[in-house]
Design an enzyme around this catalytic site. Structure first.
Site, PDB file in Angstrom:
ATOM      1  N   SER A 161       0.855  -1.203   0.000  1.00  0.00           N
ATOM      2  CA  SER A 161       0.000   0.000   0.000  1.00  0.00           C
ATOM      3  C   SER A 161       0.882   1.242   0.000  1.00  0.00           C
ATOM      4  CB  SER A 161      -0.910   0.012   1.232  1.00  0.00           C
ATOM      5  OG  SER A 161      -0.189   0.435   2.371  1.00  0.00           O
ATOM      6  N   GLY A 162       0.253   2.392  -0.199  1.00  0.00           N
ATOM      7  CA  GLY A 162       0.996   3.658  -0.254  1.00  0.00           C
ATOM      8  C   GLY A 162       1.018   4.396   1.067  1.00  0.00           C
TER       9      GLY A 162
END
Length: 198
Positions: free
Chosen positions: A56-57
């Protein structure tokens, strides 16, 4: 003119050797990733260090989605402090890597409040020290997380082992073809020189 030709030949030979070494290293690395992933049942592990895929970011720009980060497995989580980036078990089968923003005690338990660098708010639940798996070492390999995830699938393993091998074989074939052409060229030149002497 002759000096320029010699220089070009030497430069091409160095480039060719460098490319061969890089392809060989890529093949060895892919073999390591596949075997290590299978042996550990997850991410590759070596001498107390583990590679984790970033899914994920939440920690951008520190590291981006699809990267691999290297963590050092933690033997004594009590030593962790504020600002450390830790990998911890959030749920039974979910690992998260976020930054420690607060260390506190809850009775005799040391706990860590964490937050993703790209998140607006801290994580809902604080992490128990025994749920900490490792600490981020600062080493990141961009986009390699996709390769590690590929190594977990049956077809991915085949692709990761076969693709670098095909590249290496193909490049070796091209190099061999060029070498044969160069030898033929030298032989024809020598024949012409021999004929010229008669």
């Amino acid at each position: 003119m002759m000096i320029e030709v010699d220089f070009m030949k030497k430069a091409l030979k160095i480039a060719s050797n460098t490319l061969t070494v890089l392809l060989f290293v890529l093949l060895i690395f892919m073999i390591f990733v596949v075997i290590s992933s299978k042996a550990s049942g997850g991410e590759p592990q070596f001498l107390g260090y583990q590679m984790k895929s970033v899914l994920s970011g939440s920690m951008e720009p520190t590291f981006k989605t699809g990267s691999i980060i290297v963590i050092k497995l933690v033997s004594n989580p009590e030593d962790l402090k504020k600002a450390d980036i830790i990998t911890f078990l959030e749920k039974e089968d979910t690992l998260v890597t976020h930054r420690v923003i607060e260390v506190f005690n809850n009775g005799d338990q040391k706990m860590y409040r964490t937050k993703g660098d790209n998140n607006q708010v801290p994580d809902v639940n604080a992490t128990l020290s025994q749920n900490v798996v490792g600490k981020y070492t600062g080493y990141t390999i961009p986009y390699m997380g996709y390769v590690v995830n590929l190594a977990k699938s049956k077809y991915g393993i085949a692709a990761l082992l076969i693709f670098p091998g095909i590249l290496l074989l193909g490049y070796s074939g091209v190099t061999l073809y060029k070498a044969i052409k160069e030898i033929d060229k030298m032989n024809k030149k020598n024949e012409k020189e021999v004929q010229a002497t008669f």
